[in-house]
Motif scaffolding. Sequence first.
Motif, PDB file in Angstrom:
ATOM      1  N   LEU A 114       0.836  -1.211   0.000  1.00 45.12           N
ATOM      2  CA  LEU A 114       0.000   0.000   0.000  1.00 45.12           C
ATOM      3  C   LEU A 114       0.867   1.256   0.000  1.00 45.12           C
ATOM      4  CD1 LEU A 114      -2.811  -1.030   2.497  1.00 45.12           C
ATOM      5  CD2 LEU A 114      -2.924  -0.938   0.001  1.00 45.12           C
ATOM      6  N   TRP A 115       1.928   1.234   0.791  1.00 41.03           N
ATOM      7  CA  TRP A 115       2.844   2.377   0.845  1.00 41.03           C
ATOM      8  C   TRP A 115       3.417   2.662  -0.538  1.00 41.03           C
ATOM      9  CZ3 TRP A 115       3.888   6.094   4.212  1.00 41.03           C
ATOM     10  CH2 TRP A 115       5.045   6.860   4.024  1.00 41.03           C
ATOM     11  N   ARG A 170      -6.821   3.861   0.049  1.00 36.50           N
ATOM     12  CA  ARG A 170      -6.272   5.142   0.526  1.00 36.50           C
ATOM     13  C   ARG A 170      -6.717   5.417   1.960  1.00 36.50           C
ATOM     14  NH1 ARG A 170      -3.122   7.508  -2.480  1.00 36.50           N
ATOM     15  NH2 ARG A 170      -3.157   7.316  -4.725  1.00 36.50           N
ATOM     16  N   GLU A 171      -7.976   5.115   2.219  1.00 38.11           N
ATOM     17  CA  GLU A 171      -8.510   5.307   3.568  1.00 38.11           C
ATOM     18  C   GLU A 171      -7.780   4.392   4.565  1.00 38.11           C
ATOM     19  OE1 GLU A 171     -12.939   5.186   5.596  1.00 38.11           O
ATOM     20  OE2 GLU A 171     -12.775   5.080   3.409  1.00 38.11           O
ATOM     21  N   GLN A 189       0.938   4.396  -3.007  1.00 39.96           N
ATOM     22  CA  GLN A 189       0.323   5.679  -2.641  1.00 39.96           C
ATOM     23  C   GLN A 189       0.567   6.785  -3.666  1.00 39.96           C
ATOM     24  OE1 GLN A 189       1.742   7.528   0.976  1.00 39.96           O
ATOM     25  NE2 GLN A 189       3.803   6.699   0.645  1.00 39.96           N
ATOM     26  N   ASP A 190       1.639   6.694  -4.429  1.00 40.06           N
ATOM     27  CA  ASP A 190       1.941   7.743  -5.407  1.00 40.06           C
ATOM     28  C   ASP A 190       1.385   7.461  -6.792  1.00 40.06           C
ATOM     29  OD1 ASP A 190       3.305   9.301  -3.530  1.00 40.06           O
ATOM     30  OD2 ASP A 190       5.159   8.179  -3.849  1.00 40.06           O
ATOM     31  N   LEU A 240      -4.674   3.229   4.221  1.00 39.09           N
ATOM     32  CA  LEU A 240      -3.322   3.761   4.402  1.00 39.09           C
ATOM     33  C   LEU A 240      -3.332   4.963   5.339  1.00 39.09           C
ATOM     34  CD1 LEU A 240      -0.378   3.307   3.626  1.00 39.09           C
ATOM     35  CD2 LEU A 240      -0.735   4.861   1.705  1.00 39.09           C
ATOM     36  N   ASP A 241      -4.356   5.810   5.219  1.00 42.98           N
ATOM     37  CA  ASP A 241      -4.498   6.947   6.141  1.00 42.98           C
ATOM     38  C   ASP A 241      -4.673   6.461   7.582  1.00 42.98           C
ATOM     39  OD1 ASP A 241      -4.289   8.732   4.047  1.00 42.98           O
ATOM     40  OD2 ASP A 241      -6.457   9.097   3.904  1.00 42.98           O
ATOM     41  N   SER A 273      -3.148  -0.403  -8.489  1.00 45.49           N
ATOM     42  CA  SER A 273      -3.340   0.901  -7.868  1.00 45.49           C
ATOM     43  C   SER A 273      -4.213   0.735  -6.635  1.00 45.49           C
ATOM     44  CB  SER A 273      -4.002   1.875  -8.848  1.00 45.49           C
ATOM     45  OG  SER A 273      -5.265   1.370  -9.260  1.00 45.49           O
ATOM     46  N   MET A 274      -4.216   1.766  -5.803  1.00 52.64           N
ATOM     47  CA  MET A 274      -5.050   1.746  -4.615  1.00 52.64           C
ATOM     48  C   MET A 274      -6.451   2.229  -4.952  1.00 52.64           C
ATOM     49  SD  MET A 274      -3.483   2.915  -1.008  1.00 52.64           S
ATOM     50  CE  MET A 274      -2.281   4.037  -1.616  1.00 52.64           C
ATOM     51  N   THR A 275      -7.418   1.590  -4.349  1.00 53.91           N
ATOM     52  CA  THR A 275      -8.798   2.061  -4.451  1.00 53.91           C
ATOM     53  C   THR A 275      -9.003   3.159  -3.404  1.00 53.91           C
ATOM     54  OG1 THR A 275      -9.613   0.501  -2.807  1.00 53.91           O
ATOM     55  CG2 THR A 275      -9.549  -0.273  -5.113  1.00 53.91           C
ATOM     56  N   PRO A 276     -10.122   3.861  -3.458  1.00 53.08           N
ATOM     57  CA  PRO A 276     -10.403   4.831  -2.387  1.00 53.08           C
ATOM     58  C   PRO A 276     -10.408   4.187  -0.992  1.00 53.08           C
ATOM     59  CG  PRO A 276     -11.830   5.254  -4.265  1.00 53.08           C
ATOM     60  CD  PRO A 276     -11.097   3.962  -4.559  1.00 53.08           C
TER      61      PRO A 276
END
Length: 112
Positions: free
Chosen positions: A27-28, A86-87, A31-32, A89-90, A80-83
């Motif tokens: 995931l890290w 991202r949540e 992120q980009d 990872l946050d 890629s990350m999905t929304p």
Amino acid sequence: MSQLGEYTCGLDAAMAVVDGKWKPLILWELQDGPKRFNALHRSLAGVSQKMLTQHLKELQRHGVVHRESYHEVPPRVEYSMTPVGRELLDALAPLGDWATRHIDLICAAKTG
């Protein structure tokens, strides 16, 4: 059974998603923006191709990673990350901050 299904609490369910050495690191790395498999493999020193494939499939099943296959010659696949990813990872960021603050203690426990 509770609304959490087989899990005892939300943390138990979250750990099921990120369980494993490589999942948070995957995931890290995503992120980009999207990355191809070989780019991910190169950026995660020590992960085998088999383990990376397995973790990517599990992250896809949990809805935090998206796999896009382009019908080209040669074939191209990007992750890629999905929304939701991202949540997640946050949500993991404070855990990383905690580890940074206590890195001496963590390293001492590993060696001793």
